[in-house]
Motif scaffolding. Sequence first.
Motif, PDB file in Angstrom:
ATOM      1  N   ASN A 140       0.866  -1.172   0.000  1.00  0.00           N
ATOM      2  CA  ASN A 140       0.000   0.000   0.000  1.00  0.00           C
ATOM      3  C   ASN A 140       0.906   1.227   0.000  1.00  0.00           C
ATOM      4  OD1 ASN A 140      -2.272  -1.712   0.351  1.00  0.00           O
ATOM      5  ND2 ASN A 140      -1.911  -1.735   2.564  1.00  0.00           N
ATOM      6  N   GLU A 197      -1.405   1.321  -8.790  1.00  0.00           N
ATOM      7  CA  GLU A 197      -2.463   0.316  -8.705  1.00  0.00           C
ATOM      8  C   GLU A 197      -2.425  -0.631  -9.895  1.00  0.00           C
ATOM      9  OE1 GLU A 197      -6.213   2.133  -7.756  1.00  0.00           O
ATOM     10  OE2 GLU A 197      -5.538   2.487  -5.690  1.00  0.00           O
ATOM     11  N   GLY A 244      -0.353  -2.675  -6.532  1.00  0.00           N
ATOM     12  CA  GLY A 244      -0.476  -2.148  -5.181  1.00  0.00           C
ATOM     13  C   GLY A 244      -1.736  -1.335  -4.996  1.00  0.00           C
ATOM     14  N   LYS A 245      -1.889  -0.755  -3.827  1.00  0.00           N
ATOM     15  CA  LYS A 245      -2.969   0.183  -3.553  1.00  0.00           C
ATOM     16  C   LYS A 245      -2.330   1.542  -3.261  1.00  0.00           C
ATOM     17  CE  LYS A 245      -6.216  -3.230  -1.709  1.00  0.00           C
ATOM     18  NZ  LYS A 245      -7.051  -3.620  -0.534  1.00  0.00           N
ATOM     19  N   THR A 304      -6.623   4.839   6.333  1.00  0.00           N
ATOM     20  CA  THR A 304      -6.893   4.045   5.133  1.00  0.00           C
ATOM     21  C   THR A 304      -6.291   2.653   5.209  1.00  0.00           C
ATOM     22  OG1 THR A 304      -6.933   6.067   3.788  1.00  0.00           O
ATOM     23  CG2 THR A 304      -6.657   3.979   2.615  1.00  0.00           C
ATOM     24  N   PHE A 305      -5.045   2.580   5.667  1.00  0.00           N
ATOM     25  CA  PHE A 305      -4.316   1.313   5.612  1.00  0.00           C
ATOM     26  C   PHE A 305      -4.041   0.692   6.977  1.00  0.00           C
ATOM     27  CE2 PHE A 305      -2.684   3.434   1.610  1.00  0.00           C
ATOM     28  CZ  PHE A 305      -3.521   2.705   0.764  1.00  0.00           C
TER      29      PHE A 305
END
Length: 292
Positions: free
Chosen positions: A25, A51, A55-56, A80-81
């Motif tokens: 991430n 992405e 990944g994000k 978020t993560f």
Amino acid sequence: MVISCRKLAGIGKAIALKAARDGANVVIAAKNHRTTPKLPGTIYTAAQEVEAAGGKALPCVVDIRDEQQIGEAVKKAVDTFGGIDILVNNASAISLTGTLETPMKRVDLMLGINLRGTYLTYLKAGHPHLLKSRCPHILNLSPPLNLNPVWFRTTRVNHGHPLLPDFFLDAEPETLAPPPSSAGPIENTFDLIKGVINDEVVKATKGIYQFNRQHSGVWFMDLKNGAGSVGRGEPNVKADVVMTMDSDDFTKMFAGKMKPTMAFMSGKLRIKGDMTLAIKLEKLMGRMNSKL
């Protein structure tokens, strides 16, 4: 992973994409949220690439000199993560000018980004969030002290291709004067180089170099094809490395009277292209000096 960048390009972007391919991430903290002629990409287009690589991504508009903006980006990252494991301080500013020639505006910018920015991101991301990670890491990046390959080992992350330090990206080619009508030191230098290169040198180098010389025009050195060649003008194919330098300094460098590292760090030598091949040429010049 939080990557702080002044502009997401070059090394910073390559690190983000490598992390994405490993499934990370990635929080992109940088200023460039609008395209410019010199920098067409933005944090949002970079996030799309992250992405697409697996990944994000979380793009955050951040001036790393601004404590509030950093704090907000870190909060978004944690919300978020769920936390932060890696902090990459990639943002940097540099002015390759002498002390007396460097205006205070540039000094303030360098101190604000290189020192204050790095310190702020550590305070905000490192305490307390990195302390909660099972395997916390901080990577602080800066221009290399010299062109030894060891300084670039952490940066060969873009599908194995060597990267170009960010501070080369905006360099514009210098205006070149017409070549002289008679032979001079540059011509003599290339004549001597011609006698040094051979199949072995070409096999060990595999690069094409273009030299933009003030007052002596453009020259090339092909150390990729056949037994190698040198000559006036641009190479027949795109050069892997383009070096711009004053003619006198160029002659001194190839004669061993000026170290390429010092020429580069002082701003006398400007490089664009494959940095690994630029390093190879420095080593090659060391062997040439004993013969030239």
